[in-house]
Motif scaffolding. Sequence first.
Motif, mmCIF file in Angstrom:
data_model
loop_
_atom_site.group_PDB
_atom_site.id
_atom_site.type_symbol
_atom_site.label_atom_id
_atom_site.label_comp_id
_atom_site.label_asym_id
_atom_site.label_seq_id
_atom_site.Cartn_x
_atom_site.Cartn_y
_atom_site.Cartn_z
ATOM 1 N N ASN A 288 0.811 -1.168 -0.125
ATOM 2 C CA ASN A 288 0.067 0.025 0.001
ATOM 3 C C ASN A 288 0.825 1.231 -0.027
ATOM 4 O O ASN A 288 2.129 1.206 0.253
ATOM 5 N N MET A 289 0.375 2.344 -0.270
ATOM 6 C CA MET A 289 1.020 3.572 -0.184
ATOM 7 C C MET A 289 1.882 3.825 0.973
ATOM 8 O O MET A 289 3.145 4.400 0.934
ATOM 9 N N GLY A 290 1.452 3.713 2.247
ATOM 10 C CA GLY A 290 2.066 3.958 3.524
ATOM 11 C C GLY A 290 3.292 3.081 3.588
ATOM 12 O O GLY A 290 4.315 3.750 4.005
ATOM 13 N N ASP A 291 3.081 1.687 3.296
ATOM 14 C CA ASP A 291 4.429 0.872 3.508
ATOM 15 C C ASP A 291 5.311 1.242 2.338
ATOM 16 O O ASP A 291 6.450 1.259 2.486
ATOM 17 N N ALA A 292 4.971 1.812 1.155
ATOM 18 C CA ALA A 292 5.900 2.120 -0.030
ATOM 19 C C ALA A 292 6.680 3.203 0.554
ATOM 20 O O ALA A 292 8.038 3.340 0.270
ATOM 21 N N PHE A 293 6.153 4.280 0.999
ATOM 22 C CA PHE A 293 6.706 5.438 1.553
ATOM 23 C C PHE A 293 7.874 5.100 2.601
ATOM 24 O O PHE A 293 8.787 5.546 2.613
ATOM 25 N N LYS A 294 7.298 4.183 3.511
ATOM 26 C CA LYS A 294 8.133 3.628 4.478
ATOM 27 C C LYS A 294 9.351 3.025 4.166
ATOM 28 O O LYS A 294 10.524 3.290 4.628
ATOM 29 N N GLN A 295 9.057 2.092 3.388
ATOM 30 C CA GLN A 295 10.188 1.434 2.482
ATOM 31 C C GLN A 295 11.294 2.290 2.111
ATOM 32 O O GLN A 295 12.565 2.099 2.081
ATOM 33 N N ILE A 296 10.801 3.371 1.233
ATOM 34 C CA ILE A 296 11.775 4.322 0.548
ATOM 35 C C ILE A 296 12.528 5.225 1.534
ATOM 36 O O ILE A 296 13.554 5.465 1.334
ATOM 37 N N GLY A 297 11.713 5.668 2.497
ATOM 38 C CA GLY A 297 12.469 6.457 3.667
ATOM 39 C C GLY A 297 13.581 5.733 4.526
ATOM 40 O O GLY A 297 14.517 6.392 4.856
ATOM 41 N N ASN A 298 13.240 4.336 4.546
ATOM 42 C CA ASN A 298 14.357 3.426 5.344
ATOM 43 C C ASN A 298 15.132 2.961 4.631
ATOM 44 O O ASN A 298 16.179 2.414 5.191
ATOM 45 N N SER A 299 15.256 3.219 3.302
ATOM 46 C CA SER A 299 16.129 2.360 2.468
ATOM 47 C C SER A 299 17.565 3.017 2.211
ATOM 48 O O SER A 299 17.653 4.448 2.529
ATOM 49 N N VAL A 300 18.365 2.371 1.821
ATOM 50 C CA VAL A 300 19.976 2.900 1.294
ATOM 51 C C VAL A 300 19.505 3.409 -0.129
ATOM 52 O O VAL A 300 19.343 2.420 -0.967
ATOM 53 N N PRO A 301 19.742 4.736 -0.589
ATOM 54 C CA PRO A 301 19.606 4.905 -2.120
ATOM 55 C C PRO A 301 20.419 3.976 -2.724
ATOM 56 O O PRO A 301 21.664 3.695 -2.478
ATOM 57 N N PRO A 302 19.554 3.330 -3.760
ATOM 58 C CA PRO A 302 20.426 2.412 -4.662
ATOM 59 C C PRO A 302 21.915 2.949 -5.278
ATOM 60 O O PRO A 302 22.771 1.989 -5.640
ATOM 61 N N LEU A 303 21.930 4.293 -5.796
ATOM 62 C CA LEU A 303 22.925 4.659 -6.173
ATOM 63 C C LEU A 303 24.326 4.818 -5.267
ATOM 64 O O LEU A 303 25.359 4.329 -5.724
ATOM 65 N N MET A 304 23.875 5.156 -3.999
ATOM 66 C CA MET A 304 24.862 4.986 -3.127
ATOM 67 C C MET A 304 25.188 3.777 -2.691
ATOM 68 O O MET A 304 26.368 3.338 -2.455
ATOM 69 N N ALA A 305 24.380 2.596 -2.689
ATOM 70 C CA ALA A 305 24.490 1.208 -2.371
ATOM 71 C C ALA A 305 25.425 0.724 -3.432
ATOM 72 O O ALA A 305 26.449 -0.233 -2.969
ATOM 73 N N ARG A 306 25.230 1.002 -4.682
ATOM 74 C CA ARG A 306 26.137 0.436 -5.657
ATOM 75 C C ARG A 306 27.548 1.077 -5.511
ATOM 76 O O ARG A 306 28.441 0.194 -5.650
ATOM 77 N N ALA A 307 27.703 2.272 -5.015
ATOM 78 C CA ALA A 307 29.186 2.877 -4.777
ATOM 79 C C ALA A 307 29.898 2.011 -3.857
ATOM 80 O O ALA A 307 31.080 1.888 -3.818
ATOM 81 N N ILE A 308 28.859 1.801 -2.756
ATOM 82 C CA ILE A 308 29.383 1.129 -1.440
ATOM 83 C C ILE A 308 29.809 -0.330 -1.918
ATOM 84 O O ILE A 308 30.986 -1.044 -1.657
ATOM 85 N N ALA A 309 28.807 -1.283 -2.560
ATOM 86 C CA ALA A 309 29.227 -2.522 -3.176
ATOM 87 C C ALA A 309 30.525 -2.539 -4.277
ATOM 88 O O ALA A 309 31.445 -3.434 -3.843
ATOM 89 N N HIS A 310 30.628 -1.496 -4.885
ATOM 90 C CA HIS A 310 31.842 -1.543 -5.762
ATOM 91 C C HIS A 310 33.058 -1.344 -4.844
ATOM 92 O O HIS A 310 34.162 -1.922 -5.179
ATOM 93 N N THR A 311 33.050 -0.544 -3.898
ATOM 94 C CA THR A 311 34.029 -0.217 -2.980
ATOM 95 C C THR A 311 34.609 -1.451 -2.388
ATOM 96 O O THR A 311 35.779 -2.003 -2.307
ATOM 97 N N LEU A 312 33.577 -2.182 -1.864
ATOM 98 C CA LEU A 312 33.794 -3.469 -1.169
ATOM 99 C C LEU A 312 34.495 -4.443 -2.027
ATOM 100 O O LEU A 312 35.366 -5.324 -1.826
ATOM 101 N N ARG A 313 33.930 -4.674 -3.288
ATOM 102 C CA ARG A 313 34.607 -5.375 -4.299
ATOM 103 C C ARG A 313 35.985 -5.168 -4.816
ATOM 104 O O ARG A 313 36.894 -6.285 -4.894
ATOM 105 N N ILE A 314 36.395 -3.780 -4.548
ATOM 106 C CA ILE A 314 37.749 -3.724 -4.889
ATOM 107 C C ILE A 314 38.645 -4.007 -3.704
ATOM 108 O O ILE A 314 39.817 -4.913 -3.816
#
Length: 333
Positions: A288-314
């Motif tokens: 539902n709408m409320g749960d979607a907003f909550k998921q977004i607000g609690n999440s790590v932004p995917p673009l930042m998560a990608r940068a973190i994952a790339h660093t860990l891979r290095i």
Amino acid sequence: MALGHHARAVVMENVRQCTAYGDICIPEEVARRLEPKGYTVWWTILNSADFGVPQIRERMILFAVKGKVNPVLPKPTHSGRRYDGLYAGTGLAQMMNFPHYMPARQRRRSEPAWRTVEDAIGDLPSLRVRASEPYAANNMNLLLPYEYEPENDYQMEMRGSLDYVSGNVYHNSTRDYAIFDRMEEGDTYPRAAEIAREIFAERSKAAGLQEGTPEWDDLWKKTVPPYSVDKFLSKWKRIERDKPCYTLTAHMALDTYSHIHPWEPRGISVREAARIQSFPDDYVFQSNMGDAFKQIGNSVPPLMARAIAHTLRIVLDEQEESAWKSDPIFYRR
């Protein structure tokens, strides 16, 4: 706190305030517990805007890798050179007192500027043009065509090959659409309260109402929010289109008064919040709408998560290469 000690690597994310949880610095406490288990541990404060996310969102990020490694941090892809007055990145000097803290890598002013809200959502469907429109309770899976052709590389990346997009829903704020309509970008609740009183004065005069009558009281309740100006200073705010958005929070599940759309008289939609958080448009929120907003607000932004994952891979690749060079015969077994 129970921590396993068999994982090859650990990444933790939390709000910046976790570095001063009472008398405890949480990432330092984690380091204290993981180091005896054979981990190399380091942590930092990252701002998502530095990684192409159109949002100022500072978070503590902790890395822990089993064995001896050379700590590395993500490399910024964007620069805040046009926004030196924004709060992000301030007050970090005291972090140097913590032994496992590493300051984030310096932004290069030659990098592209931080992305703005308009960069992020300027092509998405229009959902409310006028304050007087009736509220449309859209279904979360309702597909609407984009308003415009993609205007920049971010919009193109978010859209992929889609022609239609879901998540076109926002909170119903019937009493306050007229207030939103008169707020300027950057306005907060004190200005909203003034506007509400202006609207009430206009409506009560037009209706010929006398102060103290039941009709006058009823119109007041339907027009003026019952909140203290002192306590709600920044709990209402209209987003500025030409800057990165301020931090999205899980509270959006209840309302989006903290993130009022910059050019439409309403709170932001689920899809707009997702864009500001860098979720691609093909990510469908099965909730539902409320749960979607909550998921977004609690999440790590995917673009930042990608940068973190790339660093860990290095770091892990360098560890493997070092192990192979030190004992190639054993490493092949």
